[in-house]
Design a protein around this motif. Structure first.
Motif, PDB file in Angstrom:
ATOM      1  N   SER A 119       1.158  -0.739  -0.048  1.00  0.00           N
ATOM      2  CA  SER A 119      -0.273  -0.170   0.154  1.00  0.00           C
ATOM      3  C   SER A 119       1.060   1.413   0.081  1.00  0.00           C
ATOM      4  O   SER A 119       2.086   1.412  -0.061  1.00  0.00           O
ATOM      5  CB  SER A 119      -1.376   0.269   0.978  1.00  0.00           C
ATOM      6  N   LEU A 120       0.227   2.185  -0.858  1.00  0.00           N
ATOM      7  CA  LEU A 120       0.954   3.746  -0.623  1.00  0.00           C
ATOM      8  C   LEU A 120       0.146   5.079  -0.389  1.00  0.00           C
ATOM      9  O   LEU A 120      -0.985   4.806  -0.264  1.00  0.00           O
ATOM     10  CB  LEU A 120       1.516   3.925  -2.258  1.00  0.00           C
ATOM     11  N   ARG A 144      -4.566  14.574   6.197  1.00  0.00           N
ATOM     12  CA  ARG A 144      -3.630  14.212   5.508  1.00  0.00           C
ATOM     13  C   ARG A 144      -2.260  14.325   5.232  1.00  0.00           C
ATOM     14  O   ARG A 144      -1.933  15.549   5.493  1.00  0.00           O
ATOM     15  CB  ARG A 144      -4.395  14.357   4.287  1.00  0.00           C
ATOM     16  N   PRO A 145      -1.564  13.287   5.482  1.00  0.00           N
ATOM     17  CA  PRO A 145      -0.366  13.465   5.257  1.00  0.00           C
ATOM     18  C   PRO A 145       0.522  14.805   3.971  1.00  0.00           C
ATOM     19  O   PRO A 145       1.881  14.855   4.335  1.00  0.00           O
ATOM     20  CB  PRO A 145       0.953  12.612   5.534  1.00  0.00           C
ATOM     21  N   LEU A 146      -0.055  14.890   3.192  1.00  0.00           N
ATOM     22  CA  LEU A 146       0.337  14.976   1.806  1.00  0.00           C
ATOM     23  C   LEU A 146      -0.539  15.445   0.714  1.00  0.00           C
ATOM     24  O   LEU A 146      -1.314  14.924   0.734  1.00  0.00           O
ATOM     25  CB  LEU A 146       1.453  13.506   0.819  1.00  0.00           C
ATOM     26  N   VAL A 295       3.995   9.972  -4.996  1.00  0.00           N
ATOM     27  CA  VAL A 295       3.163   9.417  -4.605  1.00  0.00           C
ATOM     28  C   VAL A 295       1.702  10.112  -5.014  1.00  0.00           C
ATOM     29  O   VAL A 295       1.060  10.975  -4.244  1.00  0.00           O
ATOM     30  CB  VAL A 295       2.839   8.130  -4.454  1.00  0.00           C
ATOM     31  N   ASP A 296       0.785  10.496  -6.403  1.00  0.00           N
ATOM     32  CA  ASP A 296       0.051  11.625  -6.855  1.00  0.00           C
ATOM     33  C   ASP A 296      -0.760  10.379  -7.253  1.00  0.00           C
ATOM     34  O   ASP A 296      -1.004  10.635  -8.500  1.00  0.00           O
ATOM     35  CB  ASP A 296       0.602  12.665  -7.166  1.00  0.00           C
ATOM     36  N   LEU A 297      -1.836   9.869  -6.612  1.00  0.00           N
ATOM     37  CA  LEU A 297      -2.758   8.420  -7.584  1.00  0.00           C
ATOM     38  C   LEU A 297      -3.888   8.546  -6.332  1.00  0.00           C
ATOM     39  O   LEU A 297      -4.800   8.032  -6.399  1.00  0.00           O
ATOM     40  CB  LEU A 297      -2.252   7.262  -7.278  1.00  0.00           C
ATOM     41  N   ASP A 298      -4.841   9.988  -6.432  1.00  0.00           N
ATOM     42  CA  ASP A 298      -5.647   9.861  -5.821  1.00  0.00           C
ATOM     43  C   ASP A 298      -6.949  10.851  -6.869  1.00  0.00           C
ATOM     44  O   ASP A 298      -8.162  11.105  -6.066  1.00  0.00           O
ATOM     45  CB  ASP A 298      -5.307  10.999  -4.588  1.00  0.00           C
ATOM     46  N   GLY A 299      -6.520  10.063  -7.786  1.00  0.00           N
ATOM     47  CA  GLY A 299      -7.631  10.312  -8.902  1.00  0.00           C
ATOM     48  C   GLY A 299      -9.173   9.324  -8.617  1.00  0.00           C
ATOM     49  O   GLY A 299     -10.323  10.242  -8.326  1.00  0.00           O
ATOM     50  N   PRO A 300      -9.483   8.943  -8.423  1.00  0.00           N
ATOM     51  CA  PRO A 300     -10.748   8.273  -7.416  1.00  0.00           C
ATOM     52  C   PRO A 300     -11.304   8.433  -6.467  1.00  0.00           C
ATOM     53  O   PRO A 300     -12.705   9.080  -5.870  1.00  0.00           O
ATOM     54  CB  PRO A 300     -10.334   6.366  -7.189  1.00  0.00           C
ATOM     55  N   GLU A 314      -7.302   4.226   2.045  1.00  0.00           N
ATOM     56  CA  GLU A 314      -7.769   4.036   3.852  1.00  0.00           C
ATOM     57  C   GLU A 314      -7.379   5.666   3.670  1.00  0.00           C
ATOM     58  O   GLU A 314      -6.428   5.942   4.280  1.00  0.00           O
ATOM     59  CB  GLU A 314      -7.460   3.129   4.280  1.00  0.00           C
ATOM     60  N   GLY A 315      -8.037   6.628   4.169  1.00  0.00           N
ATOM     61  CA  GLY A 315      -7.435   8.045   4.437  1.00  0.00           C
ATOM     62  C   GLY A 315      -6.370   8.785   2.722  1.00  0.00           C
ATOM     63  O   GLY A 315      -7.114   8.625   1.767  1.00  0.00           O
ATOM     64  N   SER A 316      -5.312   8.102   3.070  1.00  0.00           N
ATOM     65  CA  SER A 316      -4.549   8.451   1.247  1.00  0.00           C
ATOM     66  C   SER A 316      -3.609   8.021   1.234  1.00  0.00           C
ATOM     67  O   SER A 316      -2.889   7.872   0.815  1.00  0.00           O
ATOM     68  CB  SER A 316      -4.090   9.706   2.150  1.00  0.00           C
ATOM     69  N   VAL A 317      -3.712   6.721   2.380  1.00  0.00           N
ATOM     70  CA  VAL A 317      -2.982   5.041   1.441  1.00  0.00           C
ATOM     71  C   VAL A 317      -3.759   4.477   0.663  1.00  0.00           C
ATOM     72  O   VAL A 317      -5.141   4.173   0.588  1.00  0.00           O
ATOM     73  CB  VAL A 317      -2.672   4.580   2.742  1.00  0.00           C
ATOM     74  N   VAL A 318      -3.316   4.351  -0.583  1.00  0.00           N
ATOM     75  CA  VAL A 318      -4.147   3.045  -1.774  1.00  0.00           C
ATOM     76  C   VAL A 318      -3.571   1.920  -1.225  1.00  0.00           C
ATOM     77  O   VAL A 318      -2.145   1.367  -1.840  1.00  0.00           O
ATOM     78  CB  VAL A 318      -4.255   3.847  -2.821  1.00  0.00           C
ATOM     79  N   ALA A 319      -4.188   1.422  -1.400  1.00  0.00           N
ATOM     80  CA  ALA A 319      -3.994  -0.623  -1.477  1.00  0.00           C
ATOM     81  C   ALA A 319      -3.409  -0.746  -2.838  1.00  0.00           C
ATOM     82  O   ALA A 319      -3.819  -0.230  -3.953  1.00  0.00           O
ATOM     83  CB  ALA A 319      -4.778  -1.538  -0.915  1.00  0.00           C
ATOM     84  N   PRO A 320      -2.624  -2.375  -3.208  1.00  0.00           N
ATOM     85  CA  PRO A 320      -2.759  -2.515  -4.848  1.00  0.00           C
ATOM     86  C   PRO A 320      -4.011  -2.979  -5.117  1.00  0.00           C
ATOM     87  O   PRO A 320      -4.658  -3.226  -4.322  1.00  0.00           O
ATOM     88  CB  PRO A 320      -1.521  -4.288  -4.460  1.00  0.00           C
TER      89      PRO A 320
END
Length: 327
Positions: A119-120, A144-146, A295-300, A314-320
């Motif tokens: 997760s990232l 959010r951390p970033l 990592v900037d993969l917040d589109g959804p 989960e918050g700002s953490v995205v799973a594979p």
């Protein structure tokens, strides 16, 4: 059994309005490519981008031009010769990656490296607005951390101060989307350093960024619009400290991997970013971003409605991605 290619235009509503220095939009318009073979389906998504001369119609037409070769069995390597870098090739390339995984039973992640994907932590993007409105956005997302903050106007110093004060515990990326000038870039960089900004993305227009080779970089500077494919990198070595890899620019995961490896060899830091698209577009990028500094993969997260199943945030953490989504 022969392949069958299908191409669809889809639209997903954005939660509110997404604004950068070049304009605003309320929907994410995407092209989805599906390749069927031997009872298996591979899918890929791309986002046509006006900045690069792309439209929904032109991207769809580019895929149609390659239809015969794709349905005849063109490989991902073949695509690099058949189609230019850009959104159209991205949709087809990612569909082929997905098809290969579904057909072979070997996940795409296993082809990218021996380690299990993790997760990232992704950035969360704040739209360009007046300083008070941007402060309100930052305050609402201060946990959010970033944060990635869209700027690029006449009032950027006030915007930067407002956001950093409203989210004092967040690391912040500033994305000017080519909106700064030679007259203000040094001053803006100095303020960014004073306020502890983590990264500044594409401050000047692509092709008009020579000054970056002559002025100090008190904050690392990341190329976005200035870099699409690996061949672009040599000319950027004295101007940028990092590059933003986007699948829609590179023309798919296959070309993005080449870009990543060449960038690492030249000493660039990496950001893996996205256009505003659905989880289907983000899924291969999550695998690409496993060792990226940013990592900037917040589109959804910016959409009012995503695909189902989608990526798990989960918050700002995205799973594979799950195999049901992609890969």
């Amino acid at each position: 059994m022969s392949r069958v290619l299908s191409v669809a235009a889809e639209s997903f509503p954005i939660a509110g309005t997404f604004t950068i220095s070049r304009g605003s939009k309320t929907e994410a318009d995407v092209i989805t490519c599906t390749i069927a073979e031997s009872g298996r389906l591979g899918r890929g998504e791309c986002v046509p981008y006006k900045r690069y001369g792309e439209t929904m119609e032109s991207v769809r037409a580019a895929i149609e031009l390659a239809r015969r070769a794709i349905e005849a069995g063109a490989s991902r390597a073949d695509l690099l010769e058949l189609m230019p870098a850009g959104a159209a090739r991205n949709a087809v390339d990612c569909a082929l990656w997905d098809l290969e995984a579904k057909t072979s039973g070997i996940p795409a992640a296993a082809k990218l490296g021996p380690a299990e994907p993790r997760s990232l932590e992704t950035a969360y993007t704040l739209s360009l607005a007046e300083p008070e409105a941007m402060a309100a956005q930052a305050r609402a997302n201060a946990a959010r951390p970033l944060l990635k903050v869209k700027i690029g106007g006449d009032n950027d110093i006030a915007r930067i101060r407002a956001v950093t004060q409203a989210a004092p515990n967040s690391r912040i990326i500033l994305d000017a989307n080519e909106g700064w000038t030679e007259a203000n870039v040094a001053g803006n960089l100095a303020l960014a350093a004073e306020l502890g900004i983590a990264l500044i993305e594409q401050p000047l227009p692509a092709g008009a960024d020579e000054i970056l080779a002559r002025i100090p970089h008190p904050v690392p500077i990341c190329a976005d619009e200035s870099v699409h494919v690996a061949a672009d990198l040599d000319a950027l070595r004295d101007r940028y400290d990092a590059i933003n890899i986007k699948l829609d620019k590179a023309g798919g995961l296959t070309a993005a991997l080449e870009l990543r490896d060449r960038a690492r060899a030249l000493g660039f830091q990496l950001m893996v970013g996205c256009m505003v698209g659905t989880s289907l577009a983000m899924a291969p990028a999550v695998l690409l971003a496993q060792d990226a500094e940013f990592v900037d993969l917040d589109g959804p997260l910016l959409l009012a409605r995503d695909r189902q199943p989608g990526l798990a945030y989960e918050g700002s953490v995205v799973a594979p991605p799950s195999p049901e989504l992609w890969g």
